[in-house]
Scaffold this active site. Structure first.
Site, PDB file in Angstrom:
ATOM      1  N   HIS A 125       0.823  -1.209   0.000  1.00 16.99           N
ATOM      2  CA  HIS A 125       0.000   0.000   0.000  1.00 16.99           C
ATOM      3  C   HIS A 125       0.862   1.267   0.000  1.00 16.99           C
ATOM      4  O   HIS A 125       0.336   2.379  -0.036  1.00 16.99           O
ATOM      5  CB  HIS A 125      -0.909  -0.014   1.230  1.00 16.99           C
ATOM      6  CG  HIS A 125      -2.180   0.750   1.056  1.00 16.99           C
ATOM      7  ND1 HIS A 125      -2.360   1.728   0.101  1.00 16.99           N
ATOM      8  CD2 HIS A 125      -3.363   0.688   1.729  1.00 16.99           C
ATOM      9  CE1 HIS A 125      -3.573   2.231   0.199  1.00 16.99           C
ATOM     10  NE2 HIS A 125      -4.202   1.621   1.176  1.00 16.99           N
TER      11      HIS A 125
ATOM     12  N   LYS B 290     -28.025   1.905  -3.495  1.00 21.18           N
ATOM     13  CA  LYS B 290     -27.835   3.358  -3.510  1.00 21.18           C
ATOM     14  C   LYS B 290     -29.043   4.093  -4.103  1.00 21.18           C
ATOM     15  O   LYS B 290     -29.335   5.226  -3.695  1.00 21.18           O
ATOM     16  CB  LYS B 290     -26.576   3.711  -4.299  1.00 21.18           C
ATOM     17  CG  LYS B 290     -26.618   3.327  -5.780  1.00 21.18           C
ATOM     18  CD  LYS B 290     -25.312   3.707  -6.470  1.00 21.18           C
ATOM     19  CE  LYS B 290     -25.373   3.355  -7.953  1.00 21.18           C
ATOM     20  NZ  LYS B 290     -24.103   3.694  -8.643  1.00 21.18           N
TER      21      LYS B 290
ATOM     22  N   SER C  96     -27.195  10.644   0.962  1.00 20.66           N
ATOM     23  CA  SER C  96     -25.919  10.265   0.368  1.00 20.66           C
ATOM     24  C   SER C  96     -25.602   8.824   0.739  1.00 20.66           C
ATOM     25  O   SER C  96     -25.520   8.493   1.926  1.00 20.66           O
ATOM     26  CB  SER C  96     -24.806  11.181   0.891  1.00 20.66           C
ATOM     27  OG  SER C  96     -23.540  10.575   0.736  1.00 20.66           O
ATOM     28  N   PRO C  97     -25.427   7.922  -0.243  1.00 21.35           N
ATOM     29  CA  PRO C  97     -25.088   6.530   0.083  1.00 21.35           C
ATOM     30  C   PRO C  97     -23.813   6.417   0.916  1.00 21.35           C
ATOM     31  O   PRO C  97     -23.741   5.617   1.847  1.00 21.35           O
ATOM     32  CB  PRO C  97     -24.920   5.882  -1.297  1.00 21.35           C
ATOM     33  CG  PRO C  97     -25.779   6.702  -2.208  1.00 21.35           C
ATOM     34  CD  PRO C  97     -25.654   8.101  -1.696  1.00 21.35           C
TER      35      PRO C  97
ATOM     36  N   TYR D 161     -12.213   7.136  10.647  1.00 20.23           N
ATOM     37  CA  TYR D 161     -11.992   7.992   9.486  1.00 20.23           C
ATOM     38  C   TYR D 161     -12.390   7.272   8.208  1.00 20.23           C
ATOM     39  O   TYR D 161     -12.482   6.048   8.154  1.00 20.23           O
ATOM     40  CB  TYR D 161     -10.541   8.472   9.395  1.00 20.23           C
ATOM     41  CG  TYR D 161      -9.514   7.439   8.949  1.00 20.23           C
ATOM     42  CD1 TYR D 161      -9.444   6.993   7.627  1.00 20.23           C
ATOM     43  CD2 TYR D 161      -8.584   6.936   9.848  1.00 20.23           C
ATOM     44  CE1 TYR D 161      -8.511   6.071   7.220  1.00 20.23           C
ATOM     45  CE2 TYR D 161      -7.632   6.016   9.443  1.00 20.23           C
ATOM     46  CZ  TYR D 161      -7.596   5.583   8.136  1.00 20.23           C
ATOM     47  OH  TYR D 161      -6.666   4.669   7.730  1.00 20.23           O
TER      48      TYR D 161
ATOM     49  N   SER E 159      -9.557  10.353  -1.553  1.00 16.37           N
ATOM     50  CA  SER E 159      -8.508  10.558  -2.553  1.00 16.37           C
ATOM     51  C   SER E 159      -8.135  12.029  -2.672  1.00 16.37           C
ATOM     52  O   SER E 159      -8.995  12.913  -2.652  1.00 16.37           O
ATOM     53  CB  SER E 159      -8.964  10.035  -3.916  1.00 16.37           C
ATOM     54  OG  SER E 159      -7.983  10.331  -4.905  1.00 16.37           O
TER      55      SER E 159
ATOM     56  N   GLN F 134     -14.094   3.634   0.335  1.00 20.60           N
ATOM     57  CA  GLN F 134     -14.871   2.997  -0.725  1.00 20.60           C
ATOM     58  C   GLN F 134     -14.331   3.457  -2.068  1.00 20.60           C
ATOM     59  O   GLN F 134     -13.861   4.591  -2.215  1.00 20.60           O
ATOM     60  CB  GLN F 134     -16.360   3.323  -0.604  1.00 20.60           C
ATOM     61  CG  GLN F 134     -16.697   4.795  -0.771  1.00 20.60           C
ATOM     62  CD  GLN F 134     -18.174   5.003  -1.018  1.00 20.60           C
ATOM     63  OE1 GLN F 134     -18.795   4.211  -1.719  1.00 20.60           O
ATOM     64  NE2 GLN F 134     -18.727   6.071  -0.479  1.00 20.60           N
TER      65      GLN F 134
END
Length: 595
Positions: free
Chosen positions: A353, A429, A438-439, A462, A466, A565
């Site tokens: 990662h 959704k 909001s989904p 948290y 991005s 996600q």
């Protein structure tokens, strides 16, 4: 939660349009748009990450502390923040120092998480930090099918590699904003190197003599396979099949020690073993061949399959290999990219990662899965091929004992690793959007509610966001536990609360989450900023301010829920282990199921 909301819609009415906050597209899973431009042309035009105002970060810090610490602790934290922000005080001094640093670098947050979480984290990378991605099972159940599949994946990767090297990889655009494409160039020919104090990463793709080989591991033995001819063209699928068959038919006269299992150790133990291995010239050359390779291909045995609906066995295979008796030693977990293909059609990726984040990895995975659906071009193998080169290791009695320790440690970690796979299909959704929800924010509230039900308390949490709209951008941390979300989860199962009140609290929590998204995607990362300020004290040899020595600061960083996600177009599953700054136990990891 949706069921309660639906029942009272007639009574409370829908949210007014004026109450809605537009969900930012960097968190909401929207489609990444490919534009016809060279991927690096847009790099120079990307903005730098701004340094947030000191007062704004301190205000956000106190807001984040409010739901997770005791009242007396919050009172003291407010006093410490007041001292820290005092005009002409240490806070302003550290802020100016950070602003000077930001002026002299493209991205002052770029190496922050690497230094703190990945390079200095001494936990094993397996389960904890590496990213396993399970791809849709392919239609073969034998060795020949495994070899053919592996060969086709190699070709797919080499073609992808060419687009990176020629800078013809289509540039990505999200919500009208160009994205940083740098991470793609770090995906291949990269390796993590264990260190006694902190690890490092080596990038070989742009070296004077870039690698032309991959490493293949089969039955715990490592082989070098050249994947290019002398004229620079890649081997064909059929030629690669010949090389894989040669490896699978290889028999050794001596028992081979499973050196790959060493990469499953905690980083302190592995770094010491690594230094011992490097003392021998043969070992040094073999380690260099693995580290320099474009990627590692793992040809696995099929692990025992339980009758589970959602392929839990595949998750275990790609995450850790199934244990020392199966495929956990058939790996090199420090490689930036491992492609894993088993005899039963299971396959997937295991990645470090440090150099890549979710949006890049998922786009890359989409490419691979789509490529595997293409019809094959049959090309006869005419040119003679060099034999794959087996890598040898000189294993001393001390190293042999460490290998046995690594086996026991890996098997113990797997026993402590709880993994459940669930596909939620009650609603999706579109149902949430129909109720102006909001989904993303809804799921965040559901996760916090689940944690509260299990532990009877709220925790620091948290959501990774991005930051690729900035130059060299990686991720920011959106603090998803707020005072309003805490009020919602505490009220939801309270029989004294009316449904109308619960829905009102849910709507307020969702609205706050969406507002916070706008702040974070604008470049205001409270966590990165406050940690960077503490590091400035270290760099400038300033006594550590009391705000960073207080128990409240430790609780601020003790994230029990680390979530994210990512949009993916084809059916794949990704498990995410210990996240940035995450300190949860192995048995309390979380998972994302993405379809």
């Amino acid at each position: 939660m949706l069921r309660i909301f639906s029942r009272i819609m007639v009574k409370v009415g829908k949210m007014n349009h004026s109450d809605q906050v537009r969900s930012c597209q960097l968190v909401k899973p929207v489609q990444v748009i490919l534009v016809s431009d060279r991927c690096l042309n847009q790099q120079k035009g990307l903005p730098r990450v701004p340094v947030p105002p000191l007062w704004k970060t301190c205000e956000g810090y106190l807001s984040a502390l409010e739901p997770i610490i005791e009242e007396d602790e919050l009172k003291r934290a407010k006093q410490l923040v007041e001292v820290f922000m005092k005009g002409g005080g240490v806070g302003e001094e550290l802020q100016r120092s950070l602003e000077r640093k930001a002026c002299n670098t493209d991205n002052w947050t770029a190496d922050l998480w690497g230094k703190l979480e990945y390079f200095e984290n001494r936990s094993p990378v397996v389960i904890n930090t590496n990213l396993p991605i399970v791809c849709p099972r392919l239609d073969f159940r034998d060795k020949q099918g495994q070899i053919r599949c592996a060969a086709k994946i190699i070709i797919a990767l080499l073609e992808f590699k060419t687009t990176i090297e020629n800078e013809t990889l289509p540039a990505e655009n999200l919500g009208g904003k160009p994205l940083c494409m740098e991470q793609y160039s770090q995906l291949l020919s990269t390796c993590r190197i264990p260190g006694l104090v902190r690890d490092s990463v080596v990038f070989h793709a742009k070296s004077a003599n870039p690698p032309k080989h991959i490493t293949v591991v089969y039955n715990f033995q490592f082989f070098v396979v050249e994947v290019y001819h002398n004229d620079g063209t890649s081997l064909t699928v059929d030629q690669l099949c010949v090389q894989m068959e040669r490896i699978c038919n290889f028999t050794s006269a001596t028992n081979t020690e499973p050196v790959g299992i060493l990469t499953t150790l905690n980083r302190d133990s592995w770094s010491k073993a690594y230094l011992s291995l490097m003392k021998d010239q043969t070992n040094k050359e073999s380690l260099s061949a693995i580290e320099r390779s474009i990627f590692t291909l793992c040809l696995d045995r099929a692990i025992p399959r339980e009758s589970d609906k959602y392929c839990t066995c595949d998750f275990h295979l790609i995450t850790h290999g199934g244990g020392s008796q199966w495929n956990s030693a058939n790996r090199w977990f420090d490689k930036s990219l491992q492609i894993i293909v088993a005899e039963d059609g299971s396959w997937g990726l295991n990645l470090i990662h440090i150099v890549t984040d979710g949006t890049v990895i998922m786009a890359f995975t989409d490419y691979l899965v789509a490529y595997m659906k293409k019809p094959e071009m049959i090309q006869a193998s005419i040119l003679p091929l060099p034999m794959p080169q087996k890598l040898h290791f000189s294993v001393t009695p001390d190293i042999k004992e460490i290998i046995e320790q690594a086996k026991r440690s890996m098997d113990g970690n797997i026993r402590n690793f709880g993994l459940s796979v669930m596909v939620f299909d009650h609603f999706g959704k579109n149902d949430l959007k129909a109720h102006n929800m909001s989904p993303d924010a809804f799921i965040q509230m559901a996760i916090q509610l689940a944690y509260y039900r299990m532990n009877k308390q709220v925790c620091a949490s948290y959501e990774a966001v991005s930051q690729r709209m900035f130059r060299h951008g990686r991720v920011s941390l959106l603090l998803s536990t707020t005072s309003v979300s805490a009020a919602f989860v505490k009220a939801f199962d309270d029989p004294e609360k009316q449904n109308t009140e619960k829905i009102d609290l849910l709507q307020k929590a969702i609205k706050t989450h969406k507002e916070n998204i706008k702040v974070v995607t604008g470049g205001h990362d409270i966590v990165a900023h406050i940690i960077a300020l503490s590091l400035q004290a270290v760099e400038n040899k300033i006594p550590m301010p009391d705000i960073f020595r207080d128990i409240s600061y430790k609780k601020f960083l003790n994230y029990q829920l680390t979530t994210s996600q990512v949009k993916i177009h084809l059916c794949c599953f990704v498990y995410v282990g210990e996240g940035l700054m995450g300190k949860t136990d192995i048995s309390h990891q979380h998972m994302h199921v993405i379809k």
